[in-house]
Design a protein around this motif. Sequence first.
Motif, short mmCIF file in Angstrom:
data_model
loop_
_atom_site.label_atom_id
_atom_site.label_comp_id
_atom_site.label_asym_id
_atom_site.label_seq_id
_atom_site.Cartn_x
_atom_site.Cartn_y
_atom_site.Cartn_z
N TYR A 3 0.78 -1.45 0.00
CA TYR A 3 0.03 0.26 -0.28
C TYR A 3 0.80 1.06 0.10
O TYR A 3 0.60 2.15 -1.04
N ASN A 4 2.34 1.38 0.82
CA ASN A 4 3.22 2.57 0.91
C ASN A 4 3.57 2.10 -0.36
O ASN A 4 3.79 3.61 -1.02
N THR A 5 3.57 1.42 -0.80
CA THR A 5 4.92 2.00 -1.98
C THR A 5 3.57 2.00 -3.38
O THR A 5 4.13 3.40 -4.02
N ALA A 6 2.92 1.69 -3.63
CA ALA A 6 2.05 2.40 -4.14
C ALA A 6 1.63 3.84 -4.21
O ALA A 6 1.04 4.41 -5.10
N VAL A 7 1.22 4.02 -3.17
CA VAL A 7 0.37 5.93 -2.15
C VAL A 7 1.84 6.38 -2.59
O VAL A 7 1.73 7.46 -3.36
N ASN A 8 2.93 5.84 -2.46
CA ASN A 8 4.37 6.30 -3.00
C ASN A 8 4.55 7.08 -4.32
O ASN A 8 5.15 8.06 -4.68
N ALA A 9 4.14 5.19 -5.14
CA ALA A 9 4.07 5.61 -6.32
C ALA A 9 4.02 6.26 -7.28
O ALA A 9 3.38 7.39 -8.22
#
Lengths: 189, 156
Positions: A84-90
Amino acid sequence: MTERRAEDLRDEDVLDLVLEGDREAFSILVLRHRSRVERLGMGFFHDAEEAADFTQDVFLKAYTALGSFKGRSLFSTWLLRIAYNTAVNAKQRRRESLPLDPDDILPGDIGADETHERGETIRAVRAAMDGLPPRQAVCIELFFGYSLKYAEISEITGFPVNTIKSHVFRAKKLLRERLGIGPEVDDAL
Amino acid sequence: MRCESFLDRYDRLDADEEPGVLLRLHLAACPECRAKVALLKEASASYLAAVSASDSAGPIGDLVEDRIMVAVRLLPKPKRELHARDWAVSGFVLVASVAIIPFDPNFSLIKELFGTSYSLSLALVLASTLTVFGGVFIATHIDELEPILKRYMPHA
């Protein structure tokens, strides 16, 4: 390691094997959780190729951070939080403001052989996600599509439990309406 | 309890959460609500089944798994990190050990034999040990300590 034995191992046992130096054991975790991470990626990026890169990125991040996993939550919850954090940051890096397309995050076409309930459930979940920002829409998908509890969703997304509850509550209301099983006001015990 | 109120409260239940006594009583007494709950459960279960089916027929498949494992073989092996709690316990034991040294009978004997010059050297060694321990702890837990520092020293 035999197939049979791999199936018997819990995620935590596999983690121990990896931390003891058995790199190949990590493939068991990849096999078990790849599709869930990929589905989350599809929800954010709407593209199979990007979702594949995202899935790889998430698992490599998880692998390098494996030593810091404290076991306070399930491995799957921890992994989804990384995803989730990876997706939001991307998304933030690319400054995208496109709304989430529920068609991507939810199962594909509703075929003629689908049951009425299943079709209506999919439509209701889609309707509940419509208009919500992607980060909040994911909460509904995590509840219905991943069968996660409010606290787990909160741990993954960082949203307060009450916010998640209200989104899921709205989705359930819509589902009842679609299935024609809404409350009847005059009905009393 | 009215059916409307029952459904409202039932919809607020968490995934896999068992309904409370009042909800169960209503459910037992009201066939209509029982049927509605059963239908909702069936719909949710079939949705989950649909999602799981789409998972197994994912477009990416084995290729990504292979790519991940190729990259994993190139990365350094992960090592288990010592948890902050373990550090705190070790630190406490270290400080307690230092604190009880002056009360040890052997320490008094050594002090008598070698005088105060021994005490000073020992104090420097112990202080250095504690400083190194504290420094290593802060350096390895800076990410975890950052929110605490921000809370108590917002302008730092």
